[in-house]
Design a protein around this motif. Sequence first.
Motif, short mmCIF file in Angstrom:
data_model
loop_
_atom_site.label_atom_id
_atom_site.label_comp_id
_atom_site.label_asym_id
_atom_site.label_seq_id
_atom_site.Cartn_x
_atom_site.Cartn_y
_atom_site.Cartn_z
N SER A 126 36.26 95.65 13.87
CA SER A 126 35.61 95.83 15.21
C SER A 126 35.27 97.26 15.74
CB SER A 126 36.70 95.32 16.36
OG SER A 126 36.91 93.99 16.30
N GLN B 141 34.33 90.76 20.22
CA GLN B 141 35.35 89.86 19.98
C GLN B 141 36.04 89.41 21.23
OE1 GLN B 141 38.24 91.85 17.34
NE2 GLN B 141 39.59 90.08 17.29
N ASP C 55 31.39 89.50 16.47
CA ASP C 55 32.77 90.03 16.07
C ASP C 55 33.38 88.79 16.48
OD1 ASP C 55 34.89 91.41 15.46
OD2 ASP C 55 34.76 92.75 16.83
N GLU C 56 33.93 88.31 15.37
CA GLU C 56 35.05 86.82 15.45
C GLU C 56 34.24 85.90 16.43
OE1 GLU C 56 39.05 87.51 15.21
OE2 GLU C 56 38.96 89.29 13.98
MG MG Z 1 38.45 92.88 15.40
#
Ligand code: MG
Length: 244
Positions: A43, A87, A169-170
Amino acid sequence: MAKLVIKNLRVAVAGDLILNGVDLEINDGEIHALMGPNGTGKSTLSETIMGNPRYQICDGQIILNDMDITELMVDERARAGIFLAMQYPTEVAGISNADFIHAALNAQNDGKSVPVLPFLKELEEKMSFLEIAEDYADRGLNADFSGGEKKRNEILQMMMLKPKLAILDEIDSGLDIDALKIVAKGINAMRGRNFSCLMVTHYQRLLNYVIPDVVHVMMDGKIIKTGGAELAKQLEKTGYGNLN
Ligand code: MG
Ligand code: ADP
Ligand code: MG
C-alpha cells in the motif's frame, strides 16, 4: 502509451523507511500483480505512486511515459492519468457517486464541464455492465456500501475515468466469488493499449480471473522476485516463506 518506470524508490512514513529501493517497469498494455505478506509496503508503494503526501520520497524516480512525476501533487498525477483504487475507499455522505465521478472527469478535462447527458448515459451503461443497482448513482459516495459494493464502485470509477495507469490495492479483499468475477470483468475490459495496471493482492484467487502478464513479490519494502503468472500459483502452494 501508458508506461510506468520506477527507479530505486525509497520511501519513509512517519520517519520510518518503508520502501527500500523498489525498481518496477510496467509496459503499455500490461497488467502486473504485486503480491506479498501484510506489512511489506504494497500500500505504501500504491499511495506513493499516487502522490499521497504522507509518504515521503527519500530517493528514486517515478516516470509515467516520458514524464518524471516524482515531484507532482496528487491532483496533477490524476490529470496525468494515474488512478488509485484504495485498499479502504473513503465514504462521503454529502456528495453523490455520480457527482463525484463527474467532478473527477471535469478535473481531467482541464476544469471544463463534461456534458451531462452523454456522461449519464455512459455511467448507466457501465453500471449495468458491473451489475450495480440503479439507485447507486444518487447515493452518497460509498455511503452505507458493503465492502463488495465499494470495490465495485472503484472499478466503475476506473472505467469512467479511463486512466493510463490504474493501481488497484486489494481490490479483491472481502469479495464473494460473484463480486470477484464482476470486478475481474471490469479490469479485463480495460486491458489494451494506453492502459497499464498494478494489481496489489495477497491471493492467487483474483489472478485466476485476471491473468497477469508479470507477478512481483514484495518483502520488507523490496521486490525480491519477479516472474510470470505461474509465480502466483507457486506462491499459493509454497507460501512466501520458501521463496528463493
Ligand atoms: Mg496494503
Ligand atoms: P502492505 O500494504 O504490504 O500490507 P503497508 O504499505 O500498508 O503494507 O505498510 C508497510 C509498513 O508501513 C507497515 O509497517 C505499516 O505499519 C507502515 N505504514 C504504512 N502506512 C502508514 C501510515 N500512514 N502511517 C504509519 N505507518 C504506516
Ligand atoms: Mg496490509
